[in-house]
Scaffold this active site. Structure first.
Site, mmCIF file in Angstrom:
data_model
loop_
_atom_site.group_PDB
_atom_site.id
_atom_site.type_symbol
_atom_site.label_atom_id
_atom_site.label_comp_id
_atom_site.label_asym_id
_atom_site.label_seq_id
_atom_site.Cartn_x
_atom_site.Cartn_y
_atom_site.Cartn_z
ATOM 1 C CG PHE A 21 -1.758 -1.103 1.512
ATOM 2 C CD1 PHE A 21 -3.084 -1.096 1.090
ATOM 3 C CD2 PHE A 21 -1.297 -2.223 2.195
ATOM 4 C CE1 PHE A 21 -3.914 -2.177 1.339
ATOM 5 C CE2 PHE A 21 -2.118 -3.302 2.452
ATOM 6 C CZ PHE A 21 -3.434 -3.281 2.019
ATOM 7 C CG ASP A 22 1.103 5.872 -1.677
ATOM 8 O OD1 ASP A 22 2.183 6.088 -1.116
ATOM 9 O OD2 ASP A 22 0.388 6.786 -2.140
ATOM 10 N N GLY A 23 0.900 5.233 1.227
ATOM 11 C CA GLY A 23 0.396 5.794 2.470
ATOM 12 C C GLY A 23 -0.638 6.888 2.278
ATOM 13 C CG ASP A 42 -2.450 8.931 -4.085
ATOM 14 O OD1 ASP A 42 -2.523 10.172 -4.189
ATOM 15 O OD2 ASP A 42 -1.430 8.357 -3.658
#
Length: 301
Positions: free
Chosen positions: A160-162, A274
């Site tokens: 996951f990106d943050g 995102d």
């Protein structure tokens, strides 16, 4: 008899994310709905090849066997009609996927049914449906074609990106408006103030609950944070996850380095980010889901 799936991790997935429907989609785009319908009927006994999200689905469903009980539910949600969806279910049966529930909505967006199914995550190749799901408060991502497949393994690895994925985009807004120095100053000042949750907080929490049902030595799920943040902006992230009581197995603070090599080293089954530019690079080495949420996905003024 009514049945309850509230105690399960529920993934809703579109037919084009699960299977390779590229040929039939070309028919739809070139000749319209009726030609597409007839094409699917004529080929309904031909098994579809796995799509970009197929390995993820297969590994999630395999967790049920390892636990000895049904803790994961995968539901097909499709713009197809039940008539054209028969080929998809024939393919589901061929591969032995334990998928029994479906919503065929005949050309409309299936996102209104996500709440009724209690979904934790929605994956689709249809960007507008994904945006609608995110706006309705669900974790959702557009699966991008072209991601390389991992070497066969029983371990499920999700990265996951943050900011704007696990966390809100509040810090990203500071970065885009004031630059790196303003961002780092704000994160240093707010180090003990937890970040608000992003669209994937709930899904990560559900994954974490699944992980806790296995011993540390035998857990077949591994999660990673892969973020452009670096010190001093790391502290707020660590304290936020501690506040949420959510564990990540690995945290990579890259300080702006390209993520692709690190995702390949982690051997992710899927990566959620995102920013479209990051996703385009990541899709070359791992299956990638674009999360069209936050400031980076707002229309330019």
């Amino acid at each position: 008899m009514a049945k309850n799936i509230d105690d399960k991790l529920v993934l809703a997935i579109s037919s084009r994310a699960l299977f390779d429907l590229s040929e039939s989609h070309k028919v739809y785009e070139s000749s319209g709905v009726e030609a597409y319908r007839q094409y699917q009927i004529d080929h309904e006994d031909e098994i579809l090849a796995p799509g970009d999200a197929f390995p993820l689905v297969e590994k999630l469903l395999n967790l049920n066997s390892r636990l000895g009980r049904a803790r994961v539910e995968v539901i097909l949600v499709s713009r197809n009609s039940a008539d054209t969806g028969l080929r998809v279910f024939n393919s589901i049966g061929h591969y032995g996927l334990a998928i029994s529930r479906a919503a065929f909505v005949g050309g409309r967006s299936p996102y209104p049914y996500l709440k009724a199914f209690g979904c934790d995550l929605f994956l689709s190749t249809h960007a507008e449906d994904v945006r609608a799901a995110l706006d309705a408060g669900f974790a959702a991502a557009t699966i991008l074609s072209g991601g390389a497949s991992r070497v066969a393994s029983d371990e499920l690895r999700i990265a996951f990106d943050g900011d704007a994925v696990l966390f809100s985009d509040e810090s990203e807004r500071v970065y885009q408006s004031g630059g790196l120095e303003a961002f780092q100053a704000k994160e240093r000042e707010s180090a003990r103030e937890p970040l608000r949750g992003g669209p994937f907080k709930g899904f990560l929490a559900a994954l974490n609950l699944l992980q806790r049902e296995f011993s540390d030595e035998e857990c077949p799920i591994r999660t990673a944070l892969v973020t452009a943040r670096s010190a001093p902006a790391h502290e707020r992230v660590i304290r936020t996850l501690r506040e949420w009581d959510i564990r990540l197995d690995e945290s990579l603070f890259l300080g702006g380095l390209a993520k692709s090599a690190f995702l390949e080293a982690f051997a992710a089954d899927v990566f959620f980010d995102d920013q479209a530019g990051h996703c385009e690079l990541a899709r070359e080495v791992v299956a990638t889901g674009h999360v069209p949420h936050g400031i980076s996905n707002e229309p330019a003024v």
